[in-house]
Write a protein that holds these residues in place. Structure first.
Motif, mmCIF file in Angstrom:
data_model
loop_
_atom_site.group_PDB
_atom_site.id
_atom_site.type_symbol
_atom_site.label_atom_id
_atom_site.label_comp_id
_atom_site.label_asym_id
_atom_site.label_seq_id
_atom_site.Cartn_x
_atom_site.Cartn_y
_atom_site.Cartn_z
ATOM 1 N N PHE A 137 0.730 -1.160 -0.065
ATOM 2 C CA PHE A 137 -0.058 0.064 -0.142
ATOM 3 C C PHE A 137 1.044 1.177 0.039
ATOM 4 N N THR A 138 0.513 2.299 -0.939
ATOM 5 C CA THR A 138 1.503 3.321 -0.762
ATOM 6 C C THR A 138 0.362 4.582 -0.664
ATOM 7 N N TYR A 139 0.532 5.311 0.104
ATOM 8 C CA TYR A 139 -0.165 6.710 0.674
ATOM 9 C C TYR A 139 0.459 7.918 0.174
ATOM 10 N N ALA A 140 0.025 8.708 -0.845
ATOM 11 C CA ALA A 140 0.798 10.093 -1.121
ATOM 12 C C ALA A 140 0.062 10.956 -0.139
ATOM 13 N N THR A 141 0.625 11.932 0.396
ATOM 14 C CA THR A 141 0.160 12.860 1.224
ATOM 15 C C THR A 141 0.276 14.363 0.431
#
Length: 157
Positions: free
Chosen positions: A32-36
Motif C-alpha cells: 500500500f502506498t499513501y501519497a500525502t
C-alpha cells in the motif's frame, strides 16, 4: 504500507523508493502506498510529457492512495480500513510531514525510513531503519526507536 509527501516530487525519496518496492517478496507482502501530496501523474517539461518516479510507484503498488485532500480523521479511517500490519513513514519531520497520522498508531508496527535518517524522538515510531555507518554504535542510545540495522547500506538505489 508506505506514506510520504515526496512521492510526486523529483526528489530523493521518489527516486529511491521504487527500488525499495522491488526488494519485497510479493507473494508475502501486499504493498500500500499513501501519497500525502497532490503532485500526481506525469509532468510536462518543455512541452514534452515525462514519466516521473510517481508512475513507477503507482505501477509497483498493489494499492495506491492519494490522500492529500483529506482531513486527519478521514485519512486515518482510509488507512485503518486497509488493516496494515506495518506502516513506514518515508519523510519523518521533513517539509510536508504527516507525522500527525503516525501519532495515531494506524498500524501495530511503525517505522521511520529514508527521508529522515535520524531519531524522531517520539514514541509512535517503533523502529528506524538505518545502518552502522549512519548510526554508529555509540549513538544508538540517543534513539527513542529500536534500530532496524540493515547489513550494508540503508540507502536503496
Amino acid at each position: 504500507g508506505y506514506i510520504s509527501t515526496e512521492f510526486g516530487a523529483l526528489g530523493p525519496v521518489s527516486n529511491l523508493f521504487p527500488g525499495v518496492i522491488g526488494f519485497h517478496n510479493r507473494s508475502q507482502f501486499i504493498i500500500f502506498t499513501y501519497a500525502t501530496n497532490s503532485n500526481v501523474g506525469p509532468q510536462i517539461v518543455e512541452n514534452e510529457i515525462i514519466d516521473t518516479p510517481w508512475q513507477l510507484i503507482i505501477n509497483s503498488s498493489d494499492y495506491f492512495r492519494e490522500i492529500s485532500n483529506y482531513n486527519i480523521q478521514d485519512t486515518a479511517n482510509i488507512i485503518l480500513k486497509d488493516n496494515l500490519d506495518i506502516l513506514i513513514d518515508l519523510i519523518g519531520y521533513a517539509p510536508g510531514t504527516r507525522s500527525d497520522l503516525m501519532s495515531l498508531r494506524l498500524a501495530p508496527i511503525q517505522f521511520s525510513y529514508l527521508g529522515w535518517p535520524a531519531t524522531t524522538a517520539s514514541n509512535y515510531y517503533d523502529y528506524v531503519i538505518t545502518d552502522q555507518i549512519l548510526t554508529p554504535k555509540q549513538f544508538e542510545n540517543q534513539f527513542t526507536e529500536n534500530l532496524f540495522i540493515l547489513p550494508n547500506s540503508w540507502l536503496i538505489n
